[in-house]
Write a protein that holds these residues in place. Structure first.
Motif, PDB file in Angstrom:
ATOM      1  N   GLU A 198      41.135  36.527  51.241  1.00 52.27           N
ATOM      2  CA  GLU A 198      40.529  35.405  50.518  1.00 52.27           C
ATOM      3  C   GLU A 198      39.681  35.912  49.349  1.00 52.27           C
ATOM      4  O   GLU A 198      39.655  35.306  48.276  1.00 52.27           O
ATOM      5  CB  GLU A 198      39.676  34.566  51.467  1.00 52.27           C
ATOM      6  N   ALA A 199      38.989  37.030  49.570  1.00 51.60           N
ATOM      7  CA  ALA A 199      38.196  37.614  48.492  1.00 51.60           C
ATOM      8  C   ALA A 199      39.091  38.151  47.384  1.00 51.60           C
ATOM      9  O   ALA A 199      38.826  37.954  46.188  1.00 51.60           O
ATOM     10  CB  ALA A 199      37.309  38.729  49.048  1.00 51.60           C
ATOM     11  N   ALA A 200      40.182  38.812  47.773  1.00 52.76           N
ATOM     12  CA  ALA A 200      41.054  39.455  46.790  1.00 52.76           C
ATOM     13  C   ALA A 200      41.696  38.452  45.838  1.00 52.76           C
ATOM     14  O   ALA A 200      41.822  38.716  44.633  1.00 52.76           O
ATOM     15  CB  ALA A 200      42.129  40.262  47.510  1.00 52.76           C
ATOM     16  N   VAL A 201      42.104  37.279  46.361  1.00 56.09           N
ATOM     17  CA  VAL A 201      42.774  36.318  45.486  1.00 56.09           C
ATOM     18  C   VAL A 201      41.787  35.620  44.549  1.00 56.09           C
ATOM     19  O   VAL A 201      42.206  35.049  43.532  1.00 56.09           O
ATOM     20  CB  VAL A 201      43.558  35.266  46.303  1.00 56.09           C
ATOM     21  N   ARG A 202      40.503  35.681  44.866  1.00 58.76           N
ATOM     22  CA  ARG A 202      39.492  35.061  44.001  1.00 58.76           C
ATOM     23  C   ARG A 202      38.863  36.060  43.028  1.00 58.76           C
ATOM     24  O   ARG A 202      38.269  35.653  42.029  1.00 58.76           O
ATOM     25  CB  ARG A 202      38.386  34.416  44.858  1.00 58.76           C
ATOM     26  N   TYR A 203      38.975  37.332  43.355  1.00 65.07           N
ATOM     27  CA  TYR A 203      38.351  38.369  42.531  1.00 65.07           C
ATOM     28  C   TYR A 203      39.195  38.597  41.279  1.00 65.07           C
ATOM     29  O   TYR A 203      40.398  38.848  41.380  1.00 65.07           O
ATOM     30  CB  TYR A 203      38.245  39.654  43.349  1.00 65.07           C
ATOM     31  N   PRO A 204      38.618  38.512  40.091  1.00 64.14           N
ATOM     32  CA  PRO A 204      39.414  38.573  38.862  1.00 64.14           C
ATOM     33  C   PRO A 204      39.751  39.991  38.402  1.00 64.14           C
ATOM     34  O   PRO A 204      40.179  40.180  37.252  1.00 64.14           O
ATOM     35  CB  PRO A 204      38.501  37.864  37.846  1.00 64.14           C
ATOM     36  N   ARG A 205      39.559  40.977  39.274  1.00 66.15           N
ATOM     37  CA  ARG A 205      39.865  42.359  38.906  1.00 66.15           C
ATOM     38  C   ARG A 205      40.702  43.000  40.012  1.00 66.15           C
ATOM     39  O   ARG A 205      40.920  42.424  41.064  1.00 66.15           O
ATOM     40  CB  ARG A 205      38.567  43.152  38.692  1.00 66.15           C
ATOM     41  N   PHE A 206      41.130  44.237  39.786  1.00 65.53           N
ATOM     42  CA  PHE A 206      41.886  44.974  40.794  1.00 65.53           C
ATOM     43  C   PHE A 206      40.990  45.453  41.925  1.00 65.53           C
ATOM     44  O   PHE A 206      39.798  45.689  41.724  1.00 65.53           O
ATOM     45  CB  PHE A 206      42.557  46.203  40.169  1.00 65.53           C
ATOM     46  N   PHE A 207      41.561  45.629  43.102  1.00 64.91           N
ATOM     47  CA  PHE A 207      40.876  46.310  44.194  1.00 64.91           C
ATOM     48  C   PHE A 207      40.991  47.833  44.067  1.00 64.91           C
ATOM     49  O   PHE A 207      40.005  48.533  44.207  1.00 64.91           O
ATOM     50  CB  PHE A 207      41.441  45.858  45.546  1.00 64.91           C
ATOM     51  N   PRO A 208      42.192  48.390  43.836  1.00 63.47           N
ATOM     52  CA  PRO A 208      42.312  49.851  43.837  1.00 63.47           C
ATOM     53  C   PRO A 208      41.962  50.497  42.496  1.00 63.47           C
ATOM     54  O   PRO A 208      41.852  49.816  41.468  1.00 63.47           O
ATOM     55  CB  PRO A 208      43.795  50.075  44.153  1.00 63.47           C
ATOM     56  N   LEU A 209      41.796  51.813  42.538  1.00 58.09           N
ATOM     57  CA  LEU A 209      41.613  52.624  41.337  1.00 58.09           C
ATOM     58  C   LEU A 209      42.954  52.751  40.629  1.00 58.09           C
ATOM     59  O   LEU A 209      43.976  53.027  41.264  1.00 58.09           O
ATOM     60  CB  LEU A 209      41.100  54.013  41.736  1.00 58.09           C
ATOM     61  N   TYR A 210      42.960  52.571  39.297  1.00 57.84           N
ATOM     62  CA  TYR A 210      44.153  52.814  38.495  1.00 57.84           C
ATOM     63  C   TYR A 210      43.791  53.728  37.328  1.00 57.84           C
ATOM     64  O   TYR A 210      42.834  53.475  36.592  1.00 57.84           O
ATOM     65  CB  TYR A 210      44.729  51.502  37.956  1.00 57.84           C
ATOM     66  N   MET A 211      44.555  54.792  37.205  1.00 61.94           N
ATOM     67  CA  MET A 211      44.381  55.715  36.070  1.00 61.94           C
ATOM     68  C   MET A 211      45.619  55.586  35.203  1.00 61.94           C
ATOM     69  O   MET A 211      46.730  55.945  35.619  1.00 61.94           O
ATOM     70  CB  MET A 211      44.203  57.146  36.566  1.00 61.94           C
ATOM     71  N   THR A 212      45.442  55.008  34.021  1.00 58.33           N
ATOM     72  CA  THR A 212      46.573  54.704  33.148  1.00 58.33           C
ATOM     73  C   THR A 212      46.347  55.301  31.763  1.00 58.33           C
ATOM     74  O   THR A 212      45.248  55.764  31.426  1.00 58.33           O
ATOM     75  CB  THR A 212      46.756  53.186  33.006  1.00 58.33           C
ATOM     76  N   ALA A 213      47.412  55.270  30.952  1.00 63.35           N
ATOM     77  CA  ALA A 213      47.308  55.753  29.571  1.00 63.35           C
ATOM     78  C   ALA A 213      46.354  54.895  28.762  1.00 63.35           C
ATOM     79  O   ALA A 213      45.816  55.336  27.729  1.00 63.35           O
ATOM     80  CB  ALA A 213      48.693  55.756  28.922  1.00 63.35           C
ATOM     81  N   ALA A 214      46.135  53.671  29.225  1.00 61.33           N
ATOM     82  CA  ALA A 214      45.232  52.760  28.514  1.00 61.33           C
ATOM     83  C   ALA A 214      43.797  52.864  29.019  1.00 61.33           C
ATOM     84  O   ALA A 214      42.923  52.135  28.561  1.00 61.33           O
ATOM     85  CB  ALA A 214      45.726  51.327  28.661  1.00 61.33           C
ATOM     86  N   GLY A 215      43.576  53.768  29.977  1.00 56.71           N
ATOM     87  CA  GLY A 215      42.222  53.919  30.501  1.00 56.71           C
ATOM     88  C   GLY A 215      42.190  53.828  32.016  1.00 56.71           C
ATOM     89  O   GLY A 215      43.208  53.531  32.663  1.00 56.71           O
TER      90      GLY A 215
END
Length: 357
Positions: free
Chosen positions: A122-139
């Motif tokens: 329920e928290a995850a679907v309301r949270y407007p950001r990711f839960f996990p760490l992501y390391m991408t070319a864009a940051g």
């Protein structure tokens, strides 16, 4: 259901009783149950139920009828009084002793498992950001910071679920054994300058007013740093302890989510309303405060499977050669008994009823 049939019991199920959980009439019939359009309370020897019985239903039961289900004895006193007045032998799943032998009958724990898992979703679907760490070319996108207050069954399941989603999880509980339990689920335990408060039977005991105020003060910076806050603290038969004030929620950043699993018993978070989402204004937006209500029913299939097994195991302790005859020398049976022989056997509930007369 087959477990009960093997005990020599004849089972009757009301038509469509399991439809919402994904179990149709055919499944019950295949297990050996008789399907009837409507149950008649007066015709039953044993009634298995989920929610507390209404006083009207209790009064329809014959003296000596056995009932097993959640009874909410601390808040449903008219229903308890009706059960006693009707001479019903009732067993409340909230009263099952917290001992090893009774674990298979512990519906509070099985339903808390479902609730803790659901709270994170329920928290995850309301949270407007990711839960996990992501390391991408864009940051790099940092992981969500999840704080769980209360490390009982629901809290531990919430910790494990949040970790599986990739969040950074911390938790706190006032029971002495909690630190190891939190660590076993991959969380970081928050040590507060407070003495442990074990209440026996695996529960925490209620803190005094001064200690509760100090607890909130010590938790405040951790709440303010969290992106997701999940509260699960409850004391059976009493109002939920207040752990988080409106000011503490107001210190969280915009977009954060608070899920209060104790909303139905008053809530751990100030101002929470069971069954509603509230938007708490903060700088830059708002924090979503979720008063989760009947969380287990939001996953009815698995919740029903677990609940049914708990109830069947408790009923099996009372059944010999196809007859349900509770043995009050059995500590599990005696501990779970709410009413019997026209009296309320649970001392705290009996005292509460007496105070109302």
């Amino acid at each position: 259901m087959r477990q009960l049939m093997d005990l020599g019991l004849d089972l009757v199920v009301e038509s469509q009783a399991g439809t919402a959980a994904g179990y149709g009439n055919a499944a019950y019939a295949a297990a050996g149950a008789s399907i009837v359009p409507e149950l008649t309370a007066a015709s039953l020897d044993v009634l298995l139920h989920v929610r507390p019985l209404e006083p009207e239903t209790a009064r329809e039961l014959r003296p000596g009828t056995v009932t097993i289900g959640f009874a909410s004895p601390g808040s449903e006193l008219p229903g308890v009084d009706a059960l006693a007045g009707a001479g019903v032998t009732s067993f409340a799943l909230e009263l099952v002793p917290r001992i090893s032998r009774a674990q298979s009958t512990d519906a509070l724990s099985s339903q808390a498992l479902v609730s803790g898992y659901r709270a994170v979703l329920e928290a995850a679907v309301r949270y407007p950001r990711f839960f996990p760490l992501y390391m991408t070319a864009a940051g790099t996108i940092p992981p969500a910071r999840v704080l769980v207050l209360g490390a009982g069954v629901a809290g531990l399941q919430a910790i494990g679920t949040a970790k599986r989603l990739g969040a950074r999880v911390s938790a706190n509980d006032i029971r002495a054994a909690s630190a190891e339990e939190v660590a076993s689920m991959g969380g970081t335990f928050i040590q507060l300058d407070l003495d442990a408060a074990d209440g026996g039977g695996g529960y925490a005991r209620e803190l005094g007013k001064d200690r509760a105020i100090r607890q909130r003060a010590l938790l405040a910076p951790h709440v303010g740093a969290a992106d997701i806050l999940i509260t699960t603290a409850a004391i059976p038969g009493r109002a939920a302890p207040l752990l988080v004030t409106t000011d503490m929620v107001g210190a969280m950043r915009a977009g954060s989510v608070v899920v209060d699993l104790a909303a139905e018993s008053g809530g751990n978070v100030e101002g929470v309303i069971a069954g509603q989402d509230l938007q708490i204004p903060v700088d830059g937006g708002s924090v979503t405060l979720v008063g989760l209500q009947d969380a287990a029913s939001s996953m009815p299939s698995d919740a029903s499977r677990l609940f049914a097994k708990n109830v069947a195991n408790l009923l099996a302790l009372m059944t010999t050669e196809g007859k349900v005859v509770p043995d009050f020398d059995d500590e599990v049976v005696a501990g779970a008994c709410l009413t019997h022989g026209g009296a309320v056997r649970h001392a705290a509930t009996a005292g509460a009823l007496e105070a109302l007369r």
